[in-house]
Scaffold this motif. Structure first.
Motif, PDB file in Angstrom:
ATOM      1  N   ARG A  47       0.801  -1.210   0.000  1.00  0.00           N
ATOM      2  CA  ARG A  47       0.000   0.000   0.000  1.00  0.00           C
ATOM      3  C   ARG A  47       0.844   1.274   0.000  1.00  0.00           C
ATOM      4  NH1 ARG A  47      -5.530  -0.041   3.169  1.00  0.00           N
ATOM      5  NH2 ARG A  47      -5.472   1.923   2.033  1.00  0.00           N
ATOM      6  N   GLU A  48       1.938   1.301   0.742  1.00  0.00           N
ATOM      7  CA  GLU A  48       2.768   2.504   0.734  1.00  0.00           C
ATOM      8  C   GLU A  48       3.374   2.721  -0.645  1.00  0.00           C
ATOM      9  OE1 GLU A  48       6.431   4.627   3.231  1.00  0.00           O
ATOM     10  OE2 GLU A  48       5.703   2.632   3.824  1.00  0.00           O
TER      11      GLU A  48
ATOM     12  N   ARG B 212       0.586   4.034  -2.828  1.00  0.00           N
ATOM     13  CA  ARG B 212       0.257   5.429  -2.535  1.00  0.00           C
ATOM     14  C   ARG B 212       1.276   6.359  -3.197  1.00  0.00           C
ATOM     15  NH1 ARG B 212      -1.116   3.847   3.190  1.00  0.00           N
ATOM     16  NH2 ARG B 212      -3.398   3.678   3.216  1.00  0.00           N
TER      17      ARG B 212
ATOM     18  N   ASP C  18       0.111   9.018  -5.822  1.00  0.00           N
ATOM     19  CA  ASP C  18       0.402  10.447  -5.689  1.00  0.00           C
ATOM     20  C   ASP C  18       0.965  11.022  -6.985  1.00  0.00           C
ATOM     21  OD1 ASP C  18      -0.461  10.456  -3.080  1.00  0.00           O
ATOM     22  OD2 ASP C  18       1.548  10.300  -2.204  1.00  0.00           O
TER      23      ASP C  18
ATOM     24  N   SER D 232      -5.942   7.223  -6.343  1.00  0.00           N
ATOM     25  CA  SER D 232      -4.750   7.607  -5.586  1.00  0.00           C
ATOM     26  C   SER D 232      -4.304   6.517  -4.624  1.00  0.00           C
ATOM     27  CB  SER D 232      -5.025   8.882  -4.789  1.00  0.00           C
ATOM     28  OG  SER D 232      -5.982   8.640  -3.762  1.00  0.00           O
ATOM     29  N   THR D 233      -5.089   5.440  -4.527  1.00  0.00           N
ATOM     30  CA  THR D 233      -4.916   4.305  -3.607  1.00  0.00           C
ATOM     31  C   THR D 233      -4.964   4.731  -2.140  1.00  0.00           C
ATOM     32  OG1 THR D 233      -2.480   4.298  -3.644  1.00  0.00           O
ATOM     33  CG2 THR D 233      -3.609   2.968  -5.286  1.00  0.00           C
ATOM     34  N   GLU D 234      -5.561   5.884  -1.870  1.00  0.00           N
ATOM     35  CA  GLU D 234      -5.911   6.191  -0.487  1.00  0.00           C
ATOM     36  C   GLU D 234      -6.976   5.211  -0.007  1.00  0.00           C
ATOM     37  OE1 GLU D 234      -4.687   8.323   1.804  1.00  0.00           O
ATOM     38  OE2 GLU D 234      -3.092   8.640   0.344  1.00  0.00           O
TER      39      GLU D 234
ATOM     40  N   THR E 210      -8.335   1.288  -1.086  1.00  0.00           N
ATOM     41  CA  THR E 210      -8.121   0.112  -1.920  1.00  0.00           C
ATOM     42  C   THR E 210      -9.285  -0.843  -1.750  1.00  0.00           C
ATOM     43  OG1 THR E 210      -6.787  -0.865  -0.157  1.00  0.00           O
ATOM     44  CG2 THR E 210      -5.605   0.237  -1.943  1.00  0.00           C
TER      45      THR E 210
END
Length: 386
Positions: free
Chosen positions: A44-45, A48, A52, A120-122, A124
């Motif tokens: 996930r990081e 993100r 971004d 933005s994958t904030e 999922t």
């Protein structure tokens, strides 16, 4: 089919290449490979970071977090992600599958609130369709949702679901009318996976990425969790299959694996036999055909002409082609391919060997894809005899 690639897609591919080769991307990717979470590594990081940069939903409209680009930008993105060993399943499930269905069939409120966050994958997402006794036969779903006056209460179990441990919400298929027909009684919900009563457990997997078992025990969701209308779940599932089964991710992996085999042969200074050269040419031809089939599906999706039979054929061809390349890699390079080495190619091909068996099962088994294709009325316009 239009074979021209817009200049904008070429520029986008160059932009993605620059982002994926940046030191920060490499650092985050190594964190995923370290698997510090004890599962398959939390991406996930990393995602993100890519979100971004605004590259994960290039073909979506700008107002929903995309760039309004041609579908060829998405093709370039998948090719680049695979070539740089970025795990793709979370991206494909969350953005390409769930996100694309929300874009096509969600309410305007769902589009405006969910899609920018998914791009933005904030936020999922994952898909929860398969059950212990219902894999390809989704009409047999038994997980239930019952009205309780203020919303719905969900009970049941879903299994063999990828990336569920890293998802915030799940697109879940449940039965809301046990008295109706198998198809008419299905409904879709978007359920927060941190809701009380949801339990997620990993299932060991032969491939790098794990599956999960998920239990729902008296899980309450509000009315706004409903996706579409009550009872129209089957038509929405079918609509999603047309987008899910482009075969693009299978093609991209097969393309990359074939390139790695060619590199290994060149590095070793081998002189491939005539048989190996002929086999490589056949795989080159087949994987090129896979790309064209996938692009045809994506172009039709972009034009609003999705066809489930066409998508099923693309998925079948792309997954079968990639699987054959993985088997051929072992036959050609020998068992040394299975030994993790110091370079990325060694690890990628070893992982490909473990992933290959499931490629013709996940996302729609090959037998089911061929059954759908054989049932399609593809000869409606053919001349008929008396």
């Amino acid at each position: 089919m239009d074979f021209d690639v817009p200049p904008e897609s070429v520029d986008f591919a160059n932009e993605v290449e620059e982002i994926l080769t940046a030191p920060e991307t490499g650092r985050l990717l190594q964190d995923v490979f370290a698997r510090q979470d004890g599962m398959d590594g939390n991406p996930r990081e990393l995602y993100r970071h890519l979100g971004d940069a605004g590259i994960l939903a290039p073909s979506w409209p700008v107002e929903y977090g995309g760039r309004g680009a041609d579908f060829t930008a998405t093709v370039a993105l998948l090719e680049k992600l695979v070539a740089h060993r970025i795990p793709q399943n979370l991206y494909c499930i969350s953005v390409q599958n769930v996100g694309s269905l929300i874009l096509a069939a969600g309410s305007e409120h769902q589009r405006k609130t969910l899609l920018p966050a998914i791009a933005s994958t904030e936020l999922t997402s994952c898909i929860l369709f398969t059950e212990p006794g219902n894999g390809s036969d989704l009409a047999g779903i038994t997980t239930s949702a019952v009205r309780d006056g203020t919303g719905w209460v969900i009970n049941g179990r879903k299994t063999y679901n990828l990336k569920s441990a890293y998802a915030d919400i799940a697109l879940i298929a449940v039965r809301t009318d046990p008295q109706g027909s198998q198809y008419e009684g299905l409904t879709l919900f978007l359920v927060p996976l941190n809701a009380p009563g949801v339990v997620i457990r990993p299932i060991p997997s032969l491939a790098n990425e794990q599956f999960h078992d998920i239990w729902f025990t008296d899980v309450h969701v509000d009315e706004d969790a409903l996706f579409g209308q009550v009872g129209e779940g089957w038509s929405l599932i079918t609509q999603m299959f047309a987008a899910e089964r482009t075969g693009l991710d299978y093609y991209a992996r097969g393309r990359h694996w074939l390139d790695l085999v060619a590199e290994r042969l060149d590095e070793d200074g081998r002189q491939p036999s005539d048989v190996v050269r002929a086999e490589r040419a056949r795989h080159e031809t087949r994987i090129t055909a896979s790309k064209l089939l996938s692009c045809q599906v994506m172009q039709n999706l972009q034009d609003g002409n999705a066809d489930i039979a066409e998508s099923s054929f693309a998925k079948w061809h792309c997954s079968e082609s990639a699987q054959r390349i993985a088997w051929w890699a072992l036959d050609t390079l020998g068992p040394d391919m299975l030994e993790p080495g110091s370079d990325a190619g060694d690890r990628t091909l070893e992982a490909a060997f473990r992933e290959a068996p499931g490629m013709t099962i996940s996302g729609g088994a090959s037998e089911v894809m061929l059954d759908i294709l054989s049932s399609a009325r593809v000869f409606d316009h053919a001349p008929r005899g008396d």
